[in-house]
Design an enzyme around this catalytic site. Structure first.
Site, mmCIF file in Angstrom:
data_model
loop_
_atom_site.group_PDB
_atom_site.id
_atom_site.type_symbol
_atom_site.label_atom_id
_atom_site.label_comp_id
_atom_site.label_asym_id
_atom_site.label_seq_id
_atom_site.Cartn_x
_atom_site.Cartn_y
_atom_site.Cartn_z
ATOM 1 N N LYS A 294 44.910 40.976 43.036
ATOM 2 C CA LYS A 294 44.678 40.424 41.706
ATOM 3 C C LYS A 294 44.492 41.497 40.635
ATOM 4 O O LYS A 294 44.970 41.351 39.509
ATOM 5 C CB LYS A 294 43.442 39.521 41.732
ATOM 6 C CG LYS A 294 43.558 38.334 42.678
ATOM 7 C CD LYS A 294 42.251 37.548 42.755
ATOM 8 C CE LYS A 294 42.341 36.404 43.731
ATOM 9 N NZ LYS A 294 41.058 35.639 43.807
ATOM 10 N N VAL A 295 43.767 42.562 40.968
ATOM 11 C CA VAL A 295 43.404 43.588 39.991
ATOM 12 C C VAL A 295 43.716 44.962 40.556
ATOM 13 O O VAL A 295 43.369 45.264 41.707
ATOM 14 C CB VAL A 295 41.901 43.508 39.633
ATOM 15 C CG1 VAL A 295 41.486 44.694 38.769
ATOM 16 C CG2 VAL A 295 41.586 42.197 38.928
#
Length: 340
Positions: A294-295
């Site tokens: 996600k990040v």
């Protein structure tokens, strides 16, 4: 004490245009612990803007009631925020509430809560809200719902109508909802019914049992994923955690499920007081989010601080140093879905 006495000292929003936190933040950057982390977070926010990344702001906790709403308004007006994911409390119970002409008041965290209940005063730690004015907010939400075609709406679309309601009546000039409506910044509230919006929509549905407005949270997810696909490079500025944090992070995975090759959120900063040790999302590190795809943790920073202390400094620093950039107006992606 009488109700009038208790509701006599309003909370005054912080104005980041009135001061430049640069010198203090730069000095903090030469120290240690959360002071240095906050400086690094501000620098990452600037890098997002210099890279022309799509900036998604997430809001959890009680921020607008604590005087942070004008900061968010000013970031929207200057084009430093491109989309917002928030709790219903911040957007409806607090920002829209104030846009209708109501106020939050300074209170006492040690107040007699039974006495407050008898006076119809609600307490958020050391702030007070007039419950009668909150009911006005509930009924206004019902009024807006009554005016719309009975069908499912994303929260983004319903909040667009809330912004239009304010603009057409000359209300809430400094509100987040109105600024977002006018600047084309979409606001998503995945748990929309968990707020005064929920009370208003319940009232609307009971009055209109056979044909009424509903909120489609899956449409929220789809629409925010569309923004990720449009933006390409994205950055997250997260205040608190909870549903807004997770919702904004998850759109990377949603895009992949739909068959798109997208990069993780390239930039991410979070201000939180939550602890990672209990496994909860609010305190989970941005490095942990990388394991989920996600990040990208390379340009990320956690700041373990209470938001009303750290956010005004960070926002002032960025506001006075941000490069000029064209406003994204991501709300226009859905213009064909919004009745004229």
């Amino acid at each position: 004490m009488e109700k009038k006495e208790l509701l006599s000292t309003p909370v005054v929003p912080i104005d980041i245009k009135a001061f430049d936190a640069g010198p203090i933040l730069e000095a903090m950057g030469k120290t240690a612990f959360q002071a240095r982390n906050l400086y690094r977070a501000a620098e990452i926010y600037l890098k997002m803007l210099e890279d022309d990344a799509g900036v998604i702001l997430t809001l959890a906790g009680s921020l607008v009631s604590a005087g942070q709403g004008l900061i968010i308004h000013d970031l929207i007006r200057k084009g430093l925020v491109d989309a917002i994911v928030a709790t219903g409390a911040n957007i409806v119970d607090q920002d829209f509430f104030e846009a209708l002409g109501h106020r939050h008041y300074q209170g006492d965290p040690k107040a007699d809560d039974e006495a407050l209940r008898q006076l119809w005063i609600d307490r958020i730690y050391d702030t007070y809200i007039d419950e009668e004015e909150l009911r006005h907010t509930d009924y206004t939400i019902a009024e807006i719902a009554d005016s719309l075609e009975p069908r499912p709406y994303s929260s983004r679309e319903f909040i667009w109508h809330m912004g239009r309601y304010l603009a057409e009546r000359g209300l809430g000039e400094k509100s987040i909802v109105r600024a977002a409506y006018e600047e084309g910044v979409p606001i998503f509230v995945p748990a929309f019914s968990d707020s005064s919006a929920g009370f208003g929509l319940v009232y609307h549905q009971v009055k209109n049992p056979k044909a009424h407005v509903t909120i489609d949270s899956v449409a929220d997810f789809r629409e925010l994923t569309q923004i990720k696909l449009k933006a390409g490079t994205t950055g997250l500025v997260m205040l608190g955690g909870g549903v807004p944090k997770n919702f904004a992070q998850d759109i990377v995975v949603a895009a992949e499920v739909l068959g798109h090759q997208v990069e993780m959120h390239k930039y991410a900063i979070q201000i939180t007081v939550a602890d990672e040790r209990d496994g909860g999302l609010s305190g989970s590190t941005l490095s942990e989010a990388q394991s989920w795809g996600k990040v990208d943790a390379a340009l990320s920073q956690m700041v373990f601080a209470e938001a009303t202390l750290a956010f005004p400094l960070l926002a002032s620093y960025v506001y006075h140093r941000a490069p000029m950039r064209a406003k994204r107006r991501y709300a226009d992606l859905f213009a064909g879905e919004v009745p004229a």
